[in-house]
Scaffold this motif. Structure first.
Motif, PDB file in Angstrom:
ATOM      1  N   VAL A   1       0.857  -1.186   0.000  1.00  0.00           N
ATOM      2  CA  VAL A   1       0.000   0.000   0.000  1.00  0.00           C
ATOM      3  C   VAL A   1       0.896   1.239   0.000  1.00  0.00           C
ATOM      4  CG1 VAL A   1      -1.740   1.292   1.305  1.00  0.00           C
ATOM      5  CG2 VAL A   1      -1.781  -1.214   1.341  1.00  0.00           C
TER       6      VAL A   1
ATOM      7  N   CYS B   1       1.856   4.692   1.335  1.00  0.00           N
ATOM      8  CA  CYS B   1       1.594   5.209   2.675  1.00  0.00           C
ATOM      9  C   CYS B   1       2.335   6.516   2.897  1.00  0.00           C
ATOM     10  CB  CYS B   1       2.037   4.186   3.738  1.00  0.00           C
ATOM     11  SG  CYS B   1       3.832   3.991   3.860  1.00  0.00           S
TER      12      CYS B   1
ATOM     13  N   ILE C   1       0.571   1.475  12.999  1.00  0.00           N
ATOM     14  CA  ILE C   1      -0.059   1.689  11.698  1.00  0.00           C
ATOM     15  C   ILE C   1      -1.506   2.137  11.861  1.00  0.00           C
ATOM     16  CG2 ILE C   1       1.479   0.118  10.463  1.00  0.00           C
ATOM     17  CD1 ILE C   1      -0.654  -2.024  10.556  1.00  0.00           C
TER      18      ILE C   1
ATOM     19  N   GLU D   1      -7.118   1.622   9.039  1.00  0.00           N
ATOM     20  CA  GLU D   1      -7.485   1.200   7.682  1.00  0.00           C
ATOM     21  C   GLU D   1      -6.334   0.493   6.985  1.00  0.00           C
ATOM     22  OE1 GLU D   1      -9.658   4.019   5.176  1.00  0.00           O
ATOM     23  OE2 GLU D   1     -10.243   5.070   7.008  1.00  0.00           O
ATOM     24  N   LEU D   2      -5.111   0.946   7.256  1.00  0.00           N
ATOM     25  CA  LEU D   2      -3.936   0.297   6.684  1.00  0.00           C
ATOM     26  C   LEU D   2      -3.799  -1.125   7.238  1.00  0.00           C
ATOM     27  CD1 LEU D   2      -1.361   0.349   4.980  1.00  0.00           C
ATOM     28  CD2 LEU D   2      -0.200   1.431   6.904  1.00  0.00           C
TER      29      LEU D   2
ATOM     30  N   ARG E   1      -6.075  -3.373   5.460  1.00  0.00           N
ATOM     31  CA  ARG E   1      -5.681  -3.652   4.074  1.00  0.00           C
ATOM     32  C   ARG E   1      -4.467  -4.581   3.995  1.00  0.00           C
ATOM     33  NH1 ARG E   1      -5.305   2.112   1.250  1.00  0.00           N
ATOM     34  NH2 ARG E   1      -4.798   0.871  -0.577  1.00  0.00           N
ATOM     35  N   LEU E   2      -3.515  -4.402   4.906  1.00  0.00           N
ATOM     36  CA  LEU E   2      -2.297  -5.218   4.865  1.00  0.00           C
ATOM     37  C   LEU E   2      -2.464  -6.571   5.547  1.00  0.00           C
ATOM     38  CD1 LEU E   2       0.783  -2.894   5.620  1.00  0.00           C
ATOM     39  CD2 LEU E   2       0.211  -4.019   3.471  1.00  0.00           C
TER      40      LEU E   2
ATOM     41  N   THR F   1      -2.908  10.863   3.072  1.00  0.00           N
ATOM     42  CA  THR F   1      -3.063   9.416   3.158  1.00  0.00           C
ATOM     43  C   THR F   1      -3.273   9.042   4.620  1.00  0.00           C
ATOM     44  OG1 THR F   1      -0.669   9.217   3.236  1.00  0.00           O
ATOM     45  CG2 THR F   1      -1.695   8.913   1.101  1.00  0.00           C
TER      46      THR F   1
ATOM     47  N   SER G   1      -5.402   7.547   6.150  1.00  0.00           N
ATOM     48  CA  SER G   1      -5.841   6.176   6.392  1.00  0.00           C
ATOM     49  C   SER G   1      -4.717   5.173   6.160  1.00  0.00           C
ATOM     50  CB  SER G   1      -7.032   5.839   5.495  1.00  0.00           C
ATOM     51  OG  SER G   1      -6.647   5.902   4.140  1.00  0.00           O
ATOM     52  N   ALA G   2      -3.570   5.638   5.669  1.00  0.00           N
ATOM     53  CA  ALA G   2      -2.443   4.741   5.393  1.00  0.00           C
ATOM     54  C   ALA G   2      -1.152   5.269   6.012  1.00  0.00           C
ATOM     55  CB  ALA G   2      -2.283   4.533   3.882  1.00  0.00           C
TER      56      ALA G   2
END
Length: 180
Positions: free
Chosen positions: A61, A63, A100, A103-104, A107-108, A155, A157-158
């Motif tokens: 992602v 970031c 982190i 949301e990240l 996703r990860l 970003t 959220s990341a």
């Protein structure tokens, strides 16, 4: 009501007169000066940031890597939803620990716990391994939303948070933001 003022350093455009000038940005001494001389300022939070890519297994992602101090969650009224935020020992030791964004994490690490897992943060010139010790949910309101295309937090959220000392050691002190 708590008021937060964000002071950003933006690299000036290169012109013939300024060619070869590399020095720009805010420093720790600027942070101290703001704290001492601007009425009403109670705390200063230095933040270093760079766009990066973060990877775990086959998932990756784009970031924003954030170097900051342990009191970031209190300062920004963000919430630790799992694990812990960075601490003083990690700041003092330039630890390869990270926190982190929620949301990240989703996703990860879909369907499993990211705590104590390792992620690889990559840029154009280097890659570094960090161990996840916490998950942070940012408080997002209109004041924290980006005002321009390259604003810190675009970003949000990341975001990947690491000790400020580790960021300085790995990447230097470019792109400093001071949130006052």
């Amino acid at each position: 009501a708590v008021k937060i003022v964000i002071i950003r350093s933006v690299k000036p455009p290169v012109t013939p007169e300024k060619e070869g000038v590399e020095t720009h940005g805010l420093t720790n001494s600027d942070a101290g000066r703001i704290l001492k001389t601007v009425p009403g300022v109670k705390r200063v939070l230095p933040i270093l940031s760079q766009p990066k890519n973060v990877k775990h297994g086959r998932r990756e992602v784009d970031c924003q890597l954030i170097g900051t101090y342990p009191y970031y969650p209190d300062f920004t009224q963000s919430k630790i939803v799992a694990g812990q935020f960075l601490n003083e020992a990690e700041e003092n030791g330039k630890a390869a620990s990270c926190v982190i964004a929620l949301e990240l994490a989703e996703r990860l690490f879909p369907g499993h716990n990211p705590l104590m897992e390792k992620v690889i943060v990559r840029g154009y010139e280097s890659s570094q391994v960090f161990q996840v010790k916490g998950i942070l949910q940012e408080r997002v309101d209109t004041e924290k939303l980006p005002q321009e295309a390259d604003a810190l937090g675009r970003t949000i959220s990341a975001n990947v948070y690491i000790p400020l000392s580790a960021f300085k050691s790995l990447y230097g002190i470019k792109n400093i933001d001071l949130s006052v």
